[in-house]
Design an enzyme around this catalytic site. Structure first.
Site, PDB file in Angstrom:
ATOM      1  CB  SER A 137     -20.737  17.319 -43.139  1.00 41.43           C
ATOM      2  OG  SER A 137     -20.572  16.358 -41.940  1.00 41.43           O
ATOM      3  CE1 TYR A 150     -20.995  12.779 -46.665  1.00 43.98           C
ATOM      4  CE2 TYR A 150     -19.717  12.948 -44.307  1.00 43.98           C
ATOM      5  CZ  TYR A 150     -20.896  12.940 -45.405  1.00 43.98           C
ATOM      6  OH  TYR A 150     -21.843  13.804 -44.916  1.00 43.98           O
ATOM      7  CE  LYS A 154     -21.079  16.039 -47.275  1.00 47.73           C
ATOM      8  NZ  LYS A 154     -22.147  16.687 -47.803  1.00 47.73           N
TER       9      LYS A 154
END
Length: 251
Positions: A137, A150, A154
């Protein structure tokens, strides 16, 4: 030979029952690959009948090896892998609990690592080359509010792409990454459709002036897995419409 054709290959795409994974799996199928879809539930009705399907909860430590075994059983010529499965479990940093951190890391990082390992072991045993795409991402490069676990996961996938490319190069297995920006998916649609001011901000920041669609991620993945990318490994293609190119965006 069409350098962009996947007609001689078979691919497993994790997390492909919806969203970006579904679009990628459909794109690989359109490029000629035999595809094995993956999800947590029984086989969805809209998966093409000539495609395989494997189910498994990737939060369980034993699932990656079983998933790869099931995928090879469905398509014995499997030589391509897309690690797409992942999700978001964050809350404010000061309120984050170990359980949420572990859930994020186990699904987004640990599962991808050991899925690639199980896949590579099988290819090495068969003395067969292959290719992997790890979906990370833009959050792996730029932080976001209330997204600490998160973002960290990533970022780990960005480095995982590079270190696994190095580890697997002697075995003729290429590893590359695809990093989506803001894409309309079942995860992002609820706030995109309700937080209009925030959505307009992103539309001004994104150079192409629109929120991405899952299909926007398919072409880059097909390319990275195709013979056209035979001399590319350890690289990450950012698919964000230019979101991370400029600093401020349109005022």
């Amino acid at each position: 030979m069409n350098a962009f054709s996947l007609a001689s290959s078979a691919a497993l795409v994790t997390g492909s029952s919806k969203g970006i994974g579904l679009a990628i799996a459909q794109g690989l199928h359109a490029a000629g690959a035999q595809v094995v879809f993956h999800g947590n539930t029984s086989r969805p009705a809209d998966i093409p009948p000539d495609c395989g399907y494997v189910a498994g909860n990737l939060l369980a430590a034993e699932t990656p090896a079983k998933l790869i075994a099931d995928a090879f059983q469905a398509k014995p010529q499997l030589d391509l892998l897309v690690c797409n499965a992942g999700s978001f479990f964050d809350r404010d940093f000061l309120q984050m609990e170990i359980a949420e951190w572990d859930k994020t890391m186990n699904l987004n990082v640990r599962a991808a690592y050991f899925i690639v390992q199980a896949f590579a072991r099988e290819l090495v045993a068969r003395k067969q080359p292959g290719a992997v795409v790890i979906v990370s991402s833009t959050n792996g490069f730029q932080s976001e509010d209330e997204s600490t676990a998160y973002d960290t996961s990533k970022g780990a996938l960005v480095m995982m792409t590079r270190t696994l490319a190095q580890a697997l190069a002697p075995h003729r297995i290429r590893v590359n990454g695809m990093a989506p920006g803001l894409i309309r998916t079942p995860l992002t649609a609820p706030w995109l459709d309700t937080q209009h001011e925030k959505r307009r901000h992103y539309e001004k920041k994104i150079l192409q002036g629109r929120i991405g669609e899952p299909e926007d991620c398919a072409g880059a993945t097909v390319f990275l897995l195709s013979p056209a990318a035979a001399y590319i490994t350890g690289q990450i293609i950012v698919v964000d419409g230019g979101l991370t190119t400029g600093q401020i965006g349109k005022l």
